[in-house]
Design a protein around this motif. Structure first.
Motif, PDB file in Angstrom:
ATOM      1  N   GLY A 165       2.376 -11.019  -5.141  1.00  2.93           N
ATOM      2  CA  GLY A 165       1.814 -11.859  -4.338  1.00  2.93           C
ATOM      3  C   GLY A 165       1.971 -13.111  -4.768  1.00  2.93           C
ATOM      4  O   GLY A 165       0.496 -13.568  -5.359  1.00  2.93           O
ATOM      5  N   TRP A 166       3.025 -13.352  -4.952  1.00  2.00           N
ATOM      6  CA  TRP A 166       2.817 -14.544  -6.025  1.00  2.00           C
ATOM      7  C   TRP A 166       3.368 -15.944  -4.679  1.00  2.00           C
ATOM      8  O   TRP A 166       4.095 -15.790  -3.752  1.00  2.00           O
ATOM      9  N   HIS A 167       2.481 -17.246  -4.999  1.00  2.00           N
ATOM     10  CA  HIS A 167       2.562 -17.661  -3.422  1.00  2.00           C
ATOM     11  C   HIS A 167       3.329 -19.062  -4.134  1.00  2.00           C
ATOM     12  O   HIS A 167       3.739 -20.189  -2.696  1.00  2.00           O
ATOM     13  N   TRP A 168       4.507 -19.966  -4.952  1.00  2.00           N
ATOM     14  CA  TRP A 168       5.060 -20.478  -4.789  1.00  2.00           C
ATOM     15  C   TRP A 168       6.007 -20.198  -4.243  1.00  2.00           C
ATOM     16  O   TRP A 168       7.286 -21.193  -3.611  1.00  2.00           O
ATOM     17  N   SER A 169       6.724 -19.043  -4.056  1.00  2.00           N
ATOM     18  CA  SER A 169       7.498 -18.863  -3.667  1.00  2.00           C
ATOM     19  C   SER A 169       7.547 -19.565  -1.915  1.00  2.00           C
ATOM     20  O   SER A 169       9.144 -19.389  -1.567  1.00  2.00           O
ATOM     21  N   PHE A 170       6.583 -19.575  -1.416  1.00  2.00           N
ATOM     22  CA  PHE A 170       7.249 -19.979  -0.462  1.00  2.00           C
ATOM     23  C   PHE A 170       7.194 -21.638  -0.248  1.00  2.00           C
ATOM     24  O   PHE A 170       8.374 -22.323   0.484  1.00  2.00           O
ATOM     25  N   LEU A 171       6.388 -22.102  -1.483  1.00  2.00           N
ATOM     26  CA  LEU A 171       7.149 -23.581  -0.691  1.00  2.00           C
ATOM     27  C   LEU A 171       8.582 -23.992  -0.739  1.00  2.00           C
ATOM     28  O   LEU A 171       9.405 -24.302  -0.945  1.00  2.00           O
ATOM     29  N   VAL A 172       8.505 -23.018  -2.507  1.00  2.00           N
ATOM     30  CA  VAL A 172      10.331 -23.035  -2.953  1.00  2.00           C
ATOM     31  C   VAL A 172      11.382 -22.692  -2.479  1.00  2.00           C
ATOM     32  O   VAL A 172      12.413 -22.818  -2.015  1.00  2.00           O
ATOM     33  N   PHE A 173      11.272 -21.426  -1.723  1.00  2.00           N
ATOM     34  CA  PHE A 173      12.150 -20.579  -0.905  1.00  2.00           C
ATOM     35  C   PHE A 173      12.265 -20.657   0.624  1.00  2.00           C
ATOM     36  O   PHE A 173      13.260 -20.756   1.113  1.00  2.00           O
ATOM     37  N   CYS A 174      10.997 -21.198   1.227  1.00  2.00           N
ATOM     38  CA  CYS A 174      11.399 -22.093   2.770  1.00  2.00           C
ATOM     39  C   CYS A 174      11.621 -23.016   2.925  1.00  2.00           C
ATOM     40  O   CYS A 174      12.440 -23.485   4.246  1.00  2.00           O
ATOM     41  N   VAL A 175      11.478 -23.903   1.801  1.00  2.00           N
ATOM     42  CA  VAL A 175      11.999 -25.773   1.837  1.00  2.00           C
ATOM     43  C   VAL A 175      13.545 -25.587   1.840  1.00  2.00           C
ATOM     44  O   VAL A 175      13.915 -26.311   2.450  1.00  2.00           O
ATOM     45  N   LEU A 176      13.584 -25.235   0.599  1.00  2.00           N
ATOM     46  CA  LEU A 176      15.115 -25.938   0.096  1.00  2.00           C
ATOM     47  C   LEU A 176      15.980 -25.544   0.553  1.00  2.00           C
ATOM     48  O   LEU A 176      17.069 -25.778   1.138  1.00  2.00           O
ATOM     49  N   PRO A 177      16.203 -23.713   0.727  1.00  2.00           N
ATOM     50  CA  PRO A 177      17.534 -23.046   1.130  1.00  2.00           C
ATOM     51  C   PRO A 177      17.671 -23.961   2.619  1.00  2.00           C
ATOM     52  O   PRO A 177      18.424 -23.892   2.654  1.00  2.00           O
ATOM     53  N   PRO A 178      16.696 -23.953   3.525  1.00  2.00           N
ATOM     54  CA  PRO A 178      17.074 -24.438   4.937  1.00  2.00           C
ATOM     55  C   PRO A 178      17.705 -25.762   4.758  1.00  2.00           C
ATOM     56  O   PRO A 178      18.107 -26.094   5.900  1.00  2.00           O
ATOM     57  N   VAL A 179      16.935 -26.590   4.833  1.00  2.00           N
ATOM     58  CA  VAL A 179      17.448 -27.609   4.127  1.00  2.00           C
ATOM     59  C   VAL A 179      18.821 -27.867   3.264  1.00  2.00           C
ATOM     60  O   VAL A 179      19.566 -28.759   3.695  1.00  2.00           O
ATOM     61  N   ALA A 180      18.968 -27.259   2.170  1.00  2.00           N
ATOM     62  CA  ALA A 180      20.653 -26.993   2.030  1.00  2.00           C
ATOM     63  C   ALA A 180      21.735 -27.107   3.021  1.00  2.00           C
ATOM     64  O   ALA A 180      22.195 -27.285   2.766  1.00  2.00           O
ATOM     65  N   ALA A 181      21.186 -25.917   3.372  1.00  2.00           N
ATOM     66  CA  ALA A 181      22.150 -25.193   5.100  1.00  2.00           C
ATOM     67  C   ALA A 181      22.680 -25.979   5.237  1.00  2.00           C
ATOM     68  O   ALA A 181      23.134 -26.353   6.498  1.00  2.00           O
ATOM     69  N   VAL A 182      20.937 -27.641   5.915  1.00  2.00           N
ATOM     70  CA  VAL A 182      21.319 -28.395   6.532  1.00  2.00           C
ATOM     71  C   VAL A 182      22.218 -29.243   6.589  1.00  2.00           C
ATOM     72  O   VAL A 182      23.443 -30.008   6.784  1.00  2.00           O
ATOM     73  N   LEU A 183      22.454 -29.950   5.570  1.00  2.00           N
ATOM     74  CA  LEU A 183      23.277 -30.655   4.466  1.00  2.00           C
ATOM     75  C   LEU A 183      24.261 -29.981   4.724  1.00  2.00           C
ATOM     76  O   LEU A 183      25.688 -30.936   4.755  1.00  2.00           O
ATOM     77  N   GLY A 184      24.539 -28.685   4.355  1.00  2.00           N
ATOM     78  CA  GLY A 184      26.539 -27.882   3.923  1.00  2.00           C
ATOM     79  C   GLY A 184      26.344 -28.757   5.462  1.00  2.00           C
ATOM     80  O   GLY A 184      28.221 -29.018   5.523  1.00  2.00           O
ATOM     81  N   PHE A 185      26.217 -27.618   6.407  1.00  2.00           N
ATOM     82  CA  PHE A 185      27.151 -28.243   7.850  1.00  2.00           C
ATOM     83  C   PHE A 185      26.973 -30.083   8.417  1.00  2.00           C
ATOM     84  O   PHE A 185      28.193 -30.280   8.768  1.00  2.00           O
ATOM     85  N   LEU A 186      25.880 -30.449   7.845  1.00  2.00           N
ATOM     86  CA  LEU A 186      26.309 -32.323   7.976  1.00  2.00           C
ATOM     87  C   LEU A 186      27.042 -32.367   6.946  1.00  2.00           C
ATOM     88  O   LEU A 186      28.027 -33.393   8.301  1.00  2.00           O
ATOM     89  N   GLY A 187      27.236 -32.223   5.928  1.00  2.00           N
ATOM     90  CA  GLY A 187      28.485 -32.539   4.982  1.00  2.00           C
ATOM     91  C   GLY A 187      30.586 -31.966   5.777  1.00  2.00           C
ATOM     92  O   GLY A 187      30.867 -32.937   5.285  1.00  2.00           O
ATOM     93  N   LYS A 188      29.768 -31.257   5.736  1.00  4.12           N
ATOM     94  CA  LYS A 188      31.038 -30.928   6.693  1.00  4.12           C
ATOM     95  C   LYS A 188      31.648 -31.292   8.457  1.00  4.12           C
ATOM     96  O   LYS A 188      33.073 -32.104   7.985  1.00  4.12           O
ATOM     97  N   ARG A 189      30.421 -31.688   9.001  1.00  2.00           N
ATOM     98  CA  ARG A 189      30.970 -32.131  10.443  1.00  2.00           C
ATOM     99  C   ARG A 189      31.336 -33.651  10.365  1.00  2.00           C
ATOM    100  O   ARG A 189      32.222 -34.201  10.820  1.00  2.00           O
ATOM    101  N   ASP A 190      30.837 -34.450   9.662  1.00  2.00           N
ATOM    102  CA  ASP A 190      30.925 -35.647   9.317  1.00  2.00           C
ATOM    103  C   ASP A 190      31.646 -36.300   8.076  1.00  2.00           C
ATOM    104  O   ASP A 190      32.015 -37.798   7.398  1.00  2.00           O
ATOM    105  N   ILE A 191      32.094 -35.378   7.472  1.00  2.00           N
ATOM    106  CA  ILE A 191      33.216 -35.196   5.996  1.00  2.00           C
ATOM    107  C   ILE A 191      32.599 -36.294   5.401  1.00  2.00           C
ATOM    108  O   ILE A 191      33.385 -37.252   4.746  1.00  2.00           O
ATOM    109  N   ARG A 192      31.567 -35.757   4.522  1.00  3.60           N
ATOM    110  CA  ARG A 192      30.540 -36.279   3.920  1.00  3.60           C
ATOM    111  C   ARG A 192      30.382 -35.825   2.627  1.00  3.60           C
ATOM    112  O   ARG A 192      29.933 -34.843   2.597  1.00  3.60           O
ATOM    113  N   PRO A 193      31.614 -35.522   1.301  1.00  2.37           N
ATOM    114  CA  PRO A 193      30.870 -34.749   0.546  1.00  2.37           C
ATOM    115  C   PRO A 193      30.095 -35.245  -0.814  1.00  2.37           C
ATOM    116  O   PRO A 193      29.318 -34.479  -1.043  1.00  2.37           O
ATOM    117  N   GLY A 194      28.700 -36.154  -0.244  1.00  6.62           N
ATOM    118  CA  GLY A 194      28.386 -36.747  -1.308  1.00  6.62           C
ATOM    119  C   GLY A 194      27.136 -35.754  -0.001  1.00  6.62           C
ATOM    120  O   GLY A 194      25.922 -35.101  -1.289  1.00  6.62           O
TER     121      GLY A 194
END
Length: 92
Positions: free
Chosen positions: A40-69
């Motif tokens: 019944g822990w509700h902090w997981s919504f904040l941590v697991f719903c926000v950070l992984p989708p942002v990471a996935a988008v950044l990973g795809f943008l880094g590959k598409r734009d060839i940006r290692p940062g």
């Protein structure tokens, strides 16, 4: 002969960063459902719903734009929820 700073190594790094950040998304969603169902822990919504989708988008943008940062930021954000969950559990 392959050099450490060659384009082939950069391509491999960007591909791996993209795949690792995208593969972390379903794993973290499963952890989120487990934590909210079992504990019944509700902090997981904040941590697991926000950070992984942002990471996935950044990973795809880094590959598409060839940006290692961006690829490095994607890897950091893909791994960040685990220490955050541990730290929040220690606080509460």
């Amino acid at each position: 002969m392959s050099f450490p700073s060659s384009g082939e190594n950069l391509e491999m790094f960007l591909s791996r960063a993209r795949m690792m950040s995208a593969a972390a998304l379903p794993a973290y969603l499963a952890l989120m459902f487990f934590f909210t169902k079992e504990e019944g822990w509700h902090w997981s919504f904040l941590v697991f719903c926000v950070l992984p989708p942002v990471a996935a988008v950044l990973g795809f943008l880094g590959k598409r734009d060839i940006r290692p940062g961006l690829a490095v930021a994607a890897l950091v954000l893909a791994l960040a929820p685990l220490p955050l969950i541990g730290g929040l559990e220690a606080l509460f």
